[in-house]
Enzyme design. Structure first.
Site, PDB file in Angstrom:
ATOM      1  N   MET A 209      14.840 -72.188 -58.776  1.00  0.00           N
ATOM      2  CA  MET A 209      13.976 -72.003 -59.943  1.00  0.00           C
ATOM      3  C   MET A 209      12.906 -70.964 -59.614  1.00  0.00           C
ATOM      4  O   MET A 209      11.862 -70.905 -60.266  1.00  0.00           O
ATOM      5  CB  MET A 209      13.341 -73.330 -60.356  1.00  0.00           C
ATOM      6  CG  MET A 209      14.408 -74.363 -60.749  1.00  0.00           C
ATOM      7  SD  MET A 209      13.825 -75.579 -61.931  1.00  0.00           S
ATOM      8  CE  MET A 209      12.621 -76.428 -60.969  1.00  0.00           C
ATOM      9  N   GLY A 210      13.164 -70.157 -58.590  1.00  0.00           N
ATOM     10  CA  GLY A 210      12.237 -69.082 -58.239  1.00  0.00           C
ATOM     11  C   GLY A 210      11.036 -69.576 -57.456  1.00  0.00           C
ATOM     12  O   GLY A 210      11.055 -70.681 -56.918  1.00  0.00           O
TER      13      GLY A 210
ATOM     14  N   HIS B  98      13.738 -71.987 -49.419  1.00  0.00           N
ATOM     15  CA  HIS B  98      14.807 -71.224 -50.082  1.00  0.00           C
ATOM     16  C   HIS B  98      15.405 -70.196 -49.124  1.00  0.00           C
ATOM     17  O   HIS B  98      16.613 -69.976 -49.110  1.00  0.00           O
ATOM     18  CB  HIS B  98      14.257 -70.461 -51.291  1.00  0.00           C
ATOM     19  CG  HIS B  98      13.729 -71.338 -52.386  1.00  0.00           C
ATOM     20  ND1 HIS B  98      12.405 -71.372 -52.734  1.00  0.00           N
ATOM     21  CD2 HIS B  98      14.373 -72.212 -53.214  1.00  0.00           C
ATOM     22  CE1 HIS B  98      12.241 -72.222 -53.736  1.00  0.00           C
ATOM     23  NE2 HIS B  98      13.409 -72.745 -54.045  1.00  0.00           N
TER      24      HIS B  98
ATOM     25  N   GLY C 109      18.756 -78.150 -50.501  1.00  0.00           N
ATOM     26  CA  GLY C 109      17.857 -78.639 -49.452  1.00  0.00           C
ATOM     27  C   GLY C 109      17.867 -80.163 -49.364  1.00  0.00           C
ATOM     28  O   GLY C 109      18.004 -80.855 -50.377  1.00  0.00           O
TER      29      GLY C 109
ATOM     30  N   LYS D 291      15.395 -81.983 -48.673  1.00  0.00           N
ATOM     31  CA  LYS D 291      14.162 -82.574 -49.226  1.00  0.00           C
ATOM     32  C   LYS D 291      14.464 -83.260 -50.563  1.00  0.00           C
ATOM     33  O   LYS D 291      14.014 -84.353 -50.823  1.00  0.00           O
ATOM     34  CB  LYS D 291      13.081 -81.514 -49.418  1.00  0.00           C
ATOM     35  CG  LYS D 291      11.784 -82.133 -49.920  1.00  0.00           C
ATOM     36  CD  LYS D 291      10.747 -81.113 -50.256  1.00  0.00           C
ATOM     37  CE  LYS D 291      11.077 -80.357 -51.488  1.00  0.00           C
ATOM     38  NZ  LYS D 291      10.432 -80.684 -52.715  1.00  0.00           N
ATOM     39  N   ASP D 292      15.271 -82.581 -51.390  1.00  0.00           N
ATOM     40  CA  ASP D 292      15.670 -83.174 -52.670  1.00  0.00           C
ATOM     41  C   ASP D 292      16.980 -83.934 -52.452  1.00  0.00           C
ATOM     42  O   ASP D 292      18.033 -83.566 -52.987  1.00  0.00           O
ATOM     43  CB  ASP D 292      15.843 -82.069 -53.726  1.00  0.00           C
ATOM     44  CG  ASP D 292      14.539 -81.327 -53.952  1.00  0.00           C
ATOM     45  OD1 ASP D 292      13.534 -81.987 -54.232  1.00  0.00           O
ATOM     46  OD2 ASP D 292      14.516 -80.092 -53.824  1.00  0.00           O
TER      47      ASP D 292
ATOM     48  N   SER E  70       7.693 -76.711 -50.651  1.00  0.00           N
ATOM     49  CA  SER E  70       7.960 -76.892 -52.075  1.00  0.00           C
ATOM     50  C   SER E  70       7.113 -75.888 -52.835  1.00  0.00           C
ATOM     51  O   SER E  70       6.018 -75.529 -52.377  1.00  0.00           O
ATOM     52  CB  SER E  70       7.552 -78.313 -52.477  1.00  0.00           C
ATOM     53  OG  SER E  70       7.338 -78.388 -53.860  1.00  0.00           O
TER      54      SER E  70
ATOM     55  N   ARG F 288       5.490 -76.439 -55.303  1.00  0.00           N
ATOM     56  CA  ARG F 288       4.262 -77.115 -55.735  1.00  0.00           C
ATOM     57  C   ARG F 288       3.150 -77.038 -54.686  1.00  0.00           C
ATOM     58  O   ARG F 288       1.977 -77.219 -55.014  1.00  0.00           O
ATOM     59  CB  ARG F 288       4.551 -78.576 -56.057  1.00  0.00           C
ATOM     60  CG  ARG F 288       5.427 -78.730 -57.265  1.00  0.00           C
ATOM     61  CD  ARG F 288       5.407 -80.143 -57.807  1.00  0.00           C
ATOM     62  NE  ARG F 288       6.113 -80.207 -59.074  1.00  0.00           N
ATOM     63  CZ  ARG F 288       7.423 -80.363 -59.184  1.00  0.00           C
ATOM     64  NH1 ARG F 288       8.170 -80.469 -58.100  1.00  0.00           N
ATOM     65  NH2 ARG F 288       8.007 -80.399 -60.362  1.00  0.00           N
TER      66      ARG F 288
HETATM   67  O1  PAF Z   1      16.477 -77.569 -56.828  1.00  0.00           O
HETATM   68  C1  PAF Z   1      16.234 -76.784 -57.767  1.00  0.00           C
HETATM   69  O2  PAF Z   1      15.557 -75.776 -57.618  1.00  0.00           O
HETATM   70  C2  PAF Z   1      16.776 -77.112 -59.167  1.00  0.00           C
HETATM   71  O3  PAF Z   1      16.788 -78.479 -59.368  1.00  0.00           O
HETATM   72  C3  PAF Z   1      18.145 -76.492 -59.445  1.00  0.00           C
HETATM   73  C4  PAF Z   1      19.206 -77.053 -58.519  1.00  0.00           C
HETATM   74  C5  PAF Z   1      18.083 -74.987 -59.302  1.00  0.00           C
HETATM   75  C6  PAF Z   1      18.614 -76.816 -60.878  1.00  0.00           C
HETATM   76  O4  PAF Z   1      17.738 -76.293 -61.838  1.00  0.00           O
END
Ligand code: PAF
Length: 281
Positions: free
Chosen positions: A30-31, A37, A148, A150-151, A187, A189
């Site tokens: 999501m940038g 990332h 990741g 983390k999620d 994150s 955030r």
């Molecule tokens: O982990 C994320 O950044 C988002 O949940 C994803 C997988 C890009 C879906 O919008």
């Protein structure tokens, strides 16, 4: 780096790559790209394949409207990072390009492991992730995808999607959590925290590690007491604990696991910033 901004062009691009027998490594984001990332991208670069990153801030997965509206958009900086890391293609679609015609990607009932943790506290979050990931996977047609740890609950959903909708033909690579100098899990955030708050937030992983050590020494039956102690410590630091759970790592339930595959999961609020983390026991 190629930059593609419509689904139709993306589909064409992928068809071309497949004709050339290229494998595709895909990192959906999501940038507001951070080192977490980048580590996914670096793992993707290890495969002999074309690396595709997408940036799409998915409104459907935000249960809190203001969280969505405040989500940082840092496209210029993201572009630089993608170029430095030799990404082959950025997919940067406009909102409606992805949100139109989503009906076929709706799920009626999510699997049970999404009823707890973030699934419980963020209504409709995983329904939103499901729809967008299905649509993106269909478009990008990847051979490898990178998520990741983390999620963790999201990673289990991706595993479920790959099994049920793609016949396990996509390889899922779950990459370990990257932490900042304070130990805080990376994150987007975190940018909303001051350095002082990041130091405070480093107590999250410290408490998880304390619990892990005590469970290693004395067993999982101690968890309820350890949970109370940890919540007390974190609250004294000014955090509000949303959940702190010990669950089996495959099904995310409270059953006994013969192989001792447990994990601890936590979500806290520090000021209005929601932070999650987890640790394998
Ligand atoms: O982990 C994320 O950044 C988002 O949940 C994803 C997988 C890009 C879906 O919008």
């Amino acid at each position: 780096m190629d930059i593609i901004t419509t689904s139709a062009k993306m589909a064409e691009y992928i068809t071309n790559l497949k004709k050339q027998k290229c494998k595709i490594s895909y990192v959906p984001t999501m940038g507001d790209l951070h080192d977490g990332h980048i580590s996914l991208i670096q793992s993707a670069k290890k495969e002999k394949s074309k690396t595709i990153v997408s940036i799409f801030v998915n409104p459907l997965q935000f249960n809190d409207k203001s969280d969505y509206e405040n989500y940082p958009v840092t496209t210029e900086k993201d572009l630089e990072k993608l170029i430095v890391n030799n990404v082959d293609c950025l997919f940067l679609p406009a909102k409606n390009n992805i949100l139109d015609n989503l009906e076929e990607y709706k799920i009626n009932k999510l699997p049970d492991f999404l009823n707890c943790l973030c699934g419980k506290f963020r209504p409709n979050h995983f329904e939103g992730v499901y729809s967008i990931v299905r649509k993106l996977f269909d478009l990008v047609n990847p051979d490898y995808v990178y998520f990741g740890e983390k999620d963790y609950q999201q990673a289990l959903l991706i595993k479920h999607i790959i099994k049920n909708s793609y016949n396990n033909k996509i390889n899922l690579i779950i990459c370990e959590t990257i932490r900042d100098e304070f130990g805080l899990a990376m994150s987007s955030r975190n940018n909303r925290l001051s350095n002082q708050q990041k130091k405070i937030a480093s107590n999250i992983i410290k408490e998880l590690m304390k619990i892990r050590t005590k469970i290693h020494n004395e067993g999982v039956s101690l968890f309820n007491d350890l949970r109370k102690e940890a919540i007390k410590v974190l609250e004294e630091f000014g955090m509000r604990v949303e959940y702190l759970e010990l669950l089996t790592s495959e099904k995310l339930d409270k059953s006994e696991d013969k192989n001792n595959n447990y994990m601890i999961f936590i979500a806290v609020y520090l000021s209005d910033v929601r932070l999650i983390d987890n640790l394998k026991i």
